[in-house]
Motif scaffolding. Structure first.
Motif, PDB file in Angstrom:
ATOM      1  N   THR A 194      31.891  46.738  41.480  1.00  0.00           N
ATOM      2  CA  THR A 194      32.883  47.755  41.408  1.00  0.00           C
ATOM      3  C   THR A 194      32.557  48.849  42.580  1.00  0.00           C
ATOM      4  O   THR A 194      32.084  48.505  43.478  1.00  0.00           O
ATOM      5  N   TRP A 230      35.550  49.991  47.622  1.00  0.00           N
ATOM      6  CA  TRP A 230      37.028  49.603  46.940  1.00  0.00           C
ATOM      7  C   TRP A 230      37.547  48.452  48.032  1.00  0.00           C
ATOM      8  O   TRP A 230      38.613  48.960  48.443  1.00  0.00           O
ATOM      9  N   ASN A 256      38.090  46.995  40.610  1.00  0.00           N
ATOM     10  CA  ASN A 256      39.554  47.222  40.869  1.00  0.00           C
ATOM     11  C   ASN A 256      40.120  45.719  41.587  1.00  0.00           C
ATOM     12  O   ASN A 256      39.401  44.675  41.773  1.00  0.00           O
ATOM     13  N   ASP A 257      41.402  45.523  41.839  1.00  0.00           N
ATOM     14  CA  ASP A 257      42.270  44.395  42.084  1.00  0.00           C
ATOM     15  C   ASP A 257      41.591  44.037  43.580  1.00  0.00           C
ATOM     16  O   ASP A 257      41.679  42.878  43.889  1.00  0.00           O
ATOM     17  N   TYR A 283      41.169  44.954  38.018  1.00  0.00           N
ATOM     18  CA  TYR A 283      41.573  46.270  37.447  1.00  0.00           C
ATOM     19  C   TYR A 283      42.523  47.079  38.220  1.00  0.00           C
ATOM     20  O   TYR A 283      42.335  47.187  39.281  1.00  0.00           O
ATOM     21  N   ASP A 284      43.572  47.379  37.600  1.00  0.00           N
ATOM     22  CA  ASP A 284      44.727  48.373  38.262  1.00  0.00           C
ATOM     23  C   ASP A 284      46.162  47.683  38.172  1.00  0.00           C
ATOM     24  O   ASP A 284      47.165  48.375  38.147  1.00  0.00           O
TER      25      ASP A 284
END
Length: 340
Positions: A194, A230, A256-257, A283-284
């Motif tokens: 993450t 990220w 996240n992607d 994620y997203d």
């Protein structure tokens, strides 16, 4: 104001009574749904808004303003200059407000407190009926200053004041959907990669991942979440490290992607089959990332358009003197693609 006063008397043009009839409500309820006054079930208000759209009902703004003292405008203030997160929120808010012929004024603060105060003064000078505040992160933010008399709702980025109205994506529901999906596909050695630990989204998703895995009697690979950036670059580095230190890992759940796409790239470059040997979940549901990934990513959609729509509906309730303070959550949804 009579029912017909909200519409035109010209022949063939829809009137408020027509809207009420189609929505299956009284004229008074239809009027309250459009003005934001009174309390009603969200689905009732939505039926009225759908009837307005279907009939192309157009209230007389001059008559409405004289009658109610309202400007029929709402300010939407964002710190997300790129628009990656604020745009879906804005679209959802416009869906809910536009059907009632309420205009939205977009203000980009770019995360600058001085610029925020400048936009706020302009919105107050325009006598907006309410304000929706959104951003690009899920971290709680201080409430706007000097807007005590203007109904305000915080979307995605909640207010630190529990007496304010906030609408956010439910990260717990998103994490549970992701982990339970991986478990259902037979995965038991799940790592979590993450973003920065100082971001609420990274901390919350990591904490929920540990809790959901623990509830299933499992431990996270490595004993902890892998915090970083990220970015795709971080996803690649973290994945290569996991392949070296925990080669029996069979799933990567990413915060996240972008991280997930980097992880998928690293797996492919190291000859690891996805999803045969290692499944990947992002994620997203950011189209740019999930569809360009090879294989296309299974991910969690944070339902930001619905966050915006719910924020607008709660703002209408607040404008009607029926505020519901506190943090209100919108469930996420799982989007399954080839990476799992």
């Amino acid at each position: 104001m009579t029912a017909d006063a909200a519409g035109s008397s010209s022949s063939g043009r829809a009137k408020l009574a027509d809207v009420a009839r189609l929505a299956g409500v009284s004229v008074g309820t239809a009027s309250k749904a459009l003005s934001g006054s009174g309390r009603m079930r969200p689905e009732t208000r939505q039926r009225v808004l759908e009837a307005v759209a279907e009939l192309d009902f157009r209230p007389n703004p001059q008559a409405q303003s004289l009658h109610s003292g309202r400007s029929w405008t709402v300010g939407l203030m964002t710190t997300d200059g790129i628009g990656r997160f604020s745009t879906p929120v804005l679209l959802g808010a416009e869906d809910a407000l536009g059907a009632g012929k309420i205009s939205v004024l977009l203000c980009d603060t770019r995360g600058d407190a001085i610029r925020e105060q400048h936009h706020l003064r302009n919105l107050m000078d325009r006598r907006v009926d309410g304000i929706i505040v959104t951003g690009r992160r899920t971290d709680a933010r201080p409430p706007l200053e000097g807007v005590q008399r203007i109904p305000t709702v915080y979307a995605l980025s909640p207010s630190t004041d529990p007496d304010d109205i906030s609408v956010v994506s439910d990260d717990l529901s998103g994490v549970r959907l992701a982990v339970e999906h991986l478990l259902a596909t037979g995965r038991t050695r799940i790592a979590h990669i993450t973003g920065p630990a100082h971001h609420a989204a990274a901390r919350d998703r990591a904490r929920h991942t540990l809790d959901v895995l623990g509830g299933a009697g499992l431990e996270i690979v490595g004993g902890r979440a892998q915090f970083g950036e990220w970015s795709e670059a971080w996803g690649r580095r973290a994945t290569e490290n996991i392949l070296r230190t925990a080669p029996d890992t069979d799933a990567l759940f990413c915060g996240n992607d972008q991280i997930a796409r980097g992880a998928a790239d690293a797996l492919r470059e190291n000859g690891v089959d996805t999803p045969g040997r290692v499944a990947v979940v992002g994620y997203d549901n950011w189209d740019t990332m999930v569809l360009a990934c090879r294989p296309p990513l299974t991910t969690i959609d944070t339902n930001l358009t619905e966050v915006g729509r719910q924020a607008a509906l709660r703002l209408l309730d607040a404008i009607g003197s029926r505020p519901e303070p506190g943090v209100h959550t919108v469930p996420c949804r799982l989007v399954v693609r080839e990476s799992t």
